[in-house]
Design a protein around this motif. Sequence first.
Motif, mmCIF file in Angstrom:
data_model
loop_
_atom_site.group_PDB
_atom_site.id
_atom_site.type_symbol
_atom_site.label_atom_id
_atom_site.label_comp_id
_atom_site.label_asym_id
_atom_site.label_seq_id
_atom_site.Cartn_x
_atom_site.Cartn_y
_atom_site.Cartn_z
ATOM 1 N N HIS A 33 0.841 -1.203 0.000
ATOM 2 C CA HIS A 33 0.000 0.000 0.000
ATOM 3 C C HIS A 33 0.880 1.259 0.000
ATOM 4 O O HIS A 33 0.687 2.170 -0.808
ATOM 5 C CB HIS A 33 -0.927 -0.012 1.214
ATOM 6 N N GLN A 37 1.378 4.217 -2.807
ATOM 7 C CA GLN A 37 1.163 5.617 -2.435
ATOM 8 C C GLN A 37 2.337 6.494 -2.875
ATOM 9 O O GLN A 37 2.152 7.555 -3.462
ATOM 10 C CB GLN A 37 0.979 5.737 -0.912
ATOM 11 N N ASP A 44 -1.538 9.144 1.383
ATOM 12 C CA ASP A 44 -2.156 8.191 2.316
ATOM 13 C C ASP A 44 -3.246 8.859 3.154
ATOM 14 O O ASP A 44 -3.326 8.684 4.362
ATOM 15 C CB ASP A 44 -1.084 7.559 3.212
ATOM 16 N N TYR A 48 -8.233 2.293 2.302
ATOM 17 C CA TYR A 48 -7.906 1.408 1.185
ATOM 18 C C TYR A 48 -8.239 -0.028 1.557
ATOM 19 O O TYR A 48 -8.427 -0.362 2.726
ATOM 20 C CB TYR A 48 -6.423 1.509 0.814
ATOM 21 N N PHE A 50 -7.293 -4.212 -0.213
ATOM 22 C CA PHE A 50 -6.939 -5.148 -1.272
ATOM 23 C C PHE A 50 -8.030 -6.202 -1.306
ATOM 24 O O PHE A 50 -8.584 -6.570 -0.263
ATOM 25 C CB PHE A 50 -5.602 -5.837 -0.964
ATOM 26 N N GLY A 58 -7.084 -4.858 4.716
ATOM 27 C CA GLY A 58 -6.781 -3.446 4.894
ATOM 28 C C GLY A 58 -6.546 -3.154 6.355
ATOM 29 O O GLY A 58 -6.527 -4.060 7.191
ATOM 30 N N TYR A 89 -6.715 -3.390 -5.745
ATOM 31 C CA TYR A 89 -6.404 -2.451 -4.674
ATOM 32 C C TYR A 89 -7.350 -1.279 -4.870
ATOM 33 O O TYR A 89 -7.395 -0.689 -5.952
ATOM 34 C CB TYR A 89 -4.948 -2.003 -4.799
ATOM 35 N N TYR A 91 -8.473 2.435 -3.468
ATOM 36 C CA TYR A 91 -8.022 3.554 -2.660
ATOM 37 C C TYR A 91 -9.019 4.691 -2.820
ATOM 38 O O TYR A 91 -9.491 4.953 -3.917
ATOM 39 C CB TYR A 91 -6.629 4.002 -3.105
#
Length: 118
Positions: A33, A37, A44, A48, A50, A58, A89, A91
């Motif tokens: 992650h 980023q 960040d 988020y 996965f 997460g 992923y 975000y």
Amino acid sequence: MKTFTIKVAIRGVSPMVWRRFRIAAHTSLAALHYIIQIAQGWDDEHLYQFHIYGKDYGIAYEGGMGFSDDPYLVTLDDFGFDVGDRFTYEYNFFENWLHDIRIETIHDNSTQKSPFCL
């Protein structure tokens, strides 16, 4: 050391925005992650997750989503990935930035440094 070459591409964006990384198999999901980023120039600031083999991973925050596994302890090698395997992923849940991640190559006994943006 075992390494993966992965391609991370933001879904639904034209022209395509993507990054390719070489990362160690023992890289945690939390570390991946942070690698994404940094490579994208993000700070960040958003949640988020996965999504790997039907399960979400997460960091759980009070008042937010809960996850059963600690992303600092779950590594890429834990999944037994093969070349061509994919996962996602996500975000920033408000903007729904979904990334497709594909395992492009797997190298056993690699001496190359990682993480490395290719």
